[in-house]
Design an enzyme around this catalytic site. Structure first.
Site, PDB file in Angstrom:
ATOM      1  N   HIS A 476       0.838  -1.299   0.174  1.00  0.00           N
ATOM      2  CA  HIS A 476      -0.121   0.037   0.107  1.00  0.00           C
ATOM      3  C   HIS A 476       0.798   1.278   0.054  1.00  0.00           C
ATOM      4  O   HIS A 476       0.683   2.293  -0.937  1.00  0.00           O
ATOM      5  CB  HIS A 476      -0.865  -0.023   1.343  1.00  0.00           C
ATOM      6  N   GLU A 477       1.772   1.335   1.084  1.00  0.00           N
ATOM      7  CA  GLU A 477       2.553   2.533   1.037  1.00  0.00           C
ATOM      8  C   GLU A 477       3.308   2.681  -0.052  1.00  0.00           C
ATOM      9  O   GLU A 477       4.101   3.610  -0.602  1.00  0.00           O
ATOM     10  CB  GLU A 477       3.275   2.504   2.308  1.00  0.00           C
ATOM     11  N   HIS A 480       1.999   4.421  -2.910  1.00  0.00           N
ATOM     12  CA  HIS A 480       2.012   5.829  -2.691  1.00  0.00           C
ATOM     13  C   HIS A 480       3.405   6.481  -3.278  1.00  0.00           C
ATOM     14  O   HIS A 480       3.305   7.394  -3.716  1.00  0.00           O
ATOM     15  CB  HIS A 480       1.830   6.133  -1.072  1.00  0.00           C
ATOM     16  N   HIS A 483       3.717   6.758  -6.836  1.00  0.00           N
ATOM     17  CA  HIS A 483       2.766   7.901  -7.178  1.00  0.00           C
ATOM     18  C   HIS A 483       3.949   9.103  -7.110  1.00  0.00           C
ATOM     19  O   HIS A 483       3.823   9.954  -8.215  1.00  0.00           O
ATOM     20  CB  HIS A 483       1.730   7.977  -6.338  1.00  0.00           C
TER      21      HIS A 483
END
Length: 684
Positions: A476-477, A480, A483
């Site tokens: 998940h991180e 990010h 991104h």
């Protein structure tokens, strides 16, 4: 005050890739750097706003965009360290730094001359010869000024300043109270009988934690994620589970770290601020600049999910209660409580699937999982990660990597990873940046991105063997981080994760999907001792149990979203009891018995000390997007380069340069299917 001569915050780094020289940084550097940075920014803005020539992009908006570089660098590094490597000195310093930043922000956003220049440019935008990104930056900047008080009379501007000053102090205090309470709580066990049911990994970690606290020969459990979760899931002793659960459920609720008054003050000030700016509520103010657009639409969205989730959650709870009842024993006839759920849910999973997630740990050595995340980035986006051994980091546990394009060796950025809990680190997991991508110092820079987590630590006899939930958190991180790393825009304000808040979770949540697929797990899930790839039957168990108790999990997340909206959709000054208010607000999303004297709001840092106020619904909103987007990957192939290229080109690289729905439609060819999430969770 310390001299600014050798202050690393006030000069460009001479190290490789411009990484920050943490080894030269001293605490006393922060306030002088902030003071000088503000003076420099104000001098630049003074020249801009008093010039006689007509406003252009270069002589007005570009100066505004770049004038606060020193301020931003100082604040970014300070607050990153406050979250990951805090101590009493930094916490005390935050109470000076936050108000200074709020004052500077108000000085800019409420300056009528600065706004006049931006307004002049905005009025002639169609004839200003601006490119698409410059137009987007102009629209965003103009809206930010208008929404944050530039059009108010001076008397109301004065009150707005006061509110922002108070909020800057209260947010820091709220976060400090949660961290201090979390760090101080200890559940110390002295006999082996008290360890009944706990796996070897949890026992060994608790012994090591006790040893670090000079309690050798005992076992210590805490409210930090890995310790708390293991105890609540496996301890056979309900009285101890109850004790630990209540400690977490009363975090910052009363006592010396009480956030009860602070939570009401923060929410009330936000409400007053919104009304001062012409909005009905803080939620209405926030949601004007979100994909959801209005509190009505958010509530309709949440209600639709509650309608599907609650009946499924009730069935989930009935199954767990039946198992507890059938097991007999002294507590068989008592109703299922919050501190029972994880324990009996795990027993149910064992019964129905013959699956204990502890058997997965040996296949999830942290270093292998990190390598697996990097391999996903290579297969999908053509990236490679090269460890940097000789760059300064802010803590010995932090590892730095250079990120490059695999085919061309083009430098894409620097990635920092910080994985283990410690006293100075707040709980949870997050992505942040030490330098965002975009125009800085006169050139477009590549980003320095960091992920910070609280995973299972290594022990004297074993490396860090993380849980499957921690694997998903890492992915998940890392989503990010991608991104931020793959951003390809010109201006920092529009780069990376500077997007609508209910869009920012798409790149992170979509990465979690790969952890449920055998093809992906086979890339990194290997036994830490034998090197054998995770057996097919275990990957199948992971897949089969991904929807286990999905109704309850969904309702729990919706509970947080509903609670957030309750706080920010009305006048909080009318709240007489935080406990009663929370109970009433969440009654439709709560099935297990409410426990008197407990409260979640007062430790809900996401909404009271983070950026999620009137935005916690974003996790579910983005789940719709990620479920729909991942269906596209599954249709074309998990590592299909064409789909990945489209996701990178239209979403990961574009930041906030376009409206999120426009970006999504360019990637997917249509708007997201709202039922994709319900299909994935098995709720329709």
């Amino acid at each position: 005050m310390a001299s600014t001569t050798n202050n690393p915050l006030l000069k460009s780094s001479e190290l490789a890739f411009g990484v920050f020289p943490f080894d030269q940084l001293k605490k006393e550097h922060f306030l002088p750097a902030l003071t000088e940075g503000i003076q420099l920014a104000k001098a630049e803005l003074e020249k801009m706003k008093t010039q006689k020539t007509p406003a252009t992009f270069e002589n007005s908006l570009l100066i505004l965009e770049t004038s606060g570089e020193t301020v931003n660098r100082t604040a970014t590094i300070f607050f990153n360290l406050l979250g990951a490597e805090s101590d009493d000195d930094l916490q005390a310093m935050a109470k000076d730094i936050s108000p200074k930043l709020a004052e500077f922000s108000s000085d800019v956003s409420l300056d009528s001359q600065i706004f006049a220049r931006i307004k002049e440019l905005h009025e002639k935008k169609d004839k200003a010869g601006l490119n698409e990104e410059q137009l987007r930056l102009l629209e965003k900047t103009y809206k930010d000024f208008a929404r944050n008080g530039a059009l108010l009379p001076e008397s109301k501007k004065s009150r707005l300043r006061e509110i922002d000053q108070e909020l800057s102090k209260f947010g820091v205090e709220f976060s400090d109270n949660v961290l201090k309470y979390t760090n101080e709580y200890q559940l110390v066990l002295e006999t082996k009988e008290q360890l009944s049911g706990l796996p070897e990994s949890a026992i060994e970690a608790a012994a090591e934690t006790a040893k670090e606290a000079d309690l050798s020969g005992k076992w210590m459990f805490t409210l930090h994620g890995p310790s708390f979760a293991a105890f609540m899931t496996y301890s056979d002793l309900p009285e101890l589970r109850e004790k630990l659960w209540k400690a977490g459920a009363t975090r910052a609720f009363g006592g010396k770290y009480d956030n009860t008054i602070l939570s009401k003050q923060i929410a009330s000030l936000r409400h007053e601020r919104a009304q001062l700016l012409g909005y009905k509520s803080h939620a209405d103010f926030v949601l004007e600049e979100r994909m959801a657009e209005s509190s009505v639409r958010v509530r309709d969205f949440l209600e639709k999910l509650i309608e599907k989730s609650r009946p499924a959650a009730e069935r989930d709870i009935e199954q767990v209660e039946a198992l507890k009842r059938d097991a007999g024993g002294a507590f068989a006839k008592e109703p299922l409580q919050f501190w029972d759920y994880a324990y009996w849910s795990e027993k149910l999973k064992m019964r129905d699937y013959n699956f204990d997630e502890e058997v997965l740990r040996p296949y999830f050595k942290l270093e292998n999982v990190i390598a697996g995340a990097f391999e996903h980035a290579r297969l999908l986006y053509g990236l490679k990660f090269k460890e940097l051994k000789n760059v300064p980091v802010y803590h010995p546990e932090v590892t730095a990597y250079e990120v490059l394009e695999e085919d061309t060796n083009k430098h894409m950025g620097v990635f920092y990873a910080d994985f283990f809990p410690r006293k100075g680190k707040r709980s949870g997991a997050w992505m942040t940046s030490f330098r965002e991508q975009g125009l800085q110092g006169g050139k477009v820079e590549r980003p320095h991105i960091s992920i910070v987590c609280n995973f299972t630590k290594p022990t004297p006899s074993k490396p860090s063997l993380i849980t499957f939930d921690e694997v998903r958190t890492l992915f998940h991180e890392f989503g990010h981080a991608l991104h931020g790393l793959l951003s390809e825009v010109t201006y920092v304000s529009l780069s990376g994760t500077n997007v609508y808040w209910d869009f920012v979770e798409l790149p992170s949540q979509i990465m979690e999907n790969w952890t449920l697929e055998k093809e992906a797990l086979d890339l990194f899930a290997r036994h830490y001792e034998t090197g054998v790839t995770i057996p097919a039957e275990l990957t199948q168990k992971i897949k089969e149990t991904s929807k286990f108790q999905a109704g309850y999990s969904s309702l729990r997340q919706l509970n947080f979203g509903i609670l957030d909206m309750a706080w920010h959709s009305m006048d909080p000054s009318q709240i007489t009891s935080v406990e009663a208010f929370e109970r009433e607000a969440t009654k439709r999303t709560t099935i297990l018995p409410q426990i008197a004297g407990t409260n979640a709001s007062v430790s809900f840092s996401h909404i009271f000390a983070g950026g999620y106020s009137a935005g916690y619904y974003s996790y579910k909103w983005a789940e719709v997007l990620d479920a729909d987007a991942f269906e596209y990957f599954k249709e074309k192939g998990l590592f299909n380069r064409d789909v990945a290229r489209a996701f990178r080109e239209h979403i990961l690289s574009k930041g906030g340069t376009k409206h999120p729905m426009e970006l999504y439609k360019k990637f997917r060819g249509r708007e997201p299917d709202p039922d994709a999430l319900l299909r994935r969770d098995g709720l329709i």
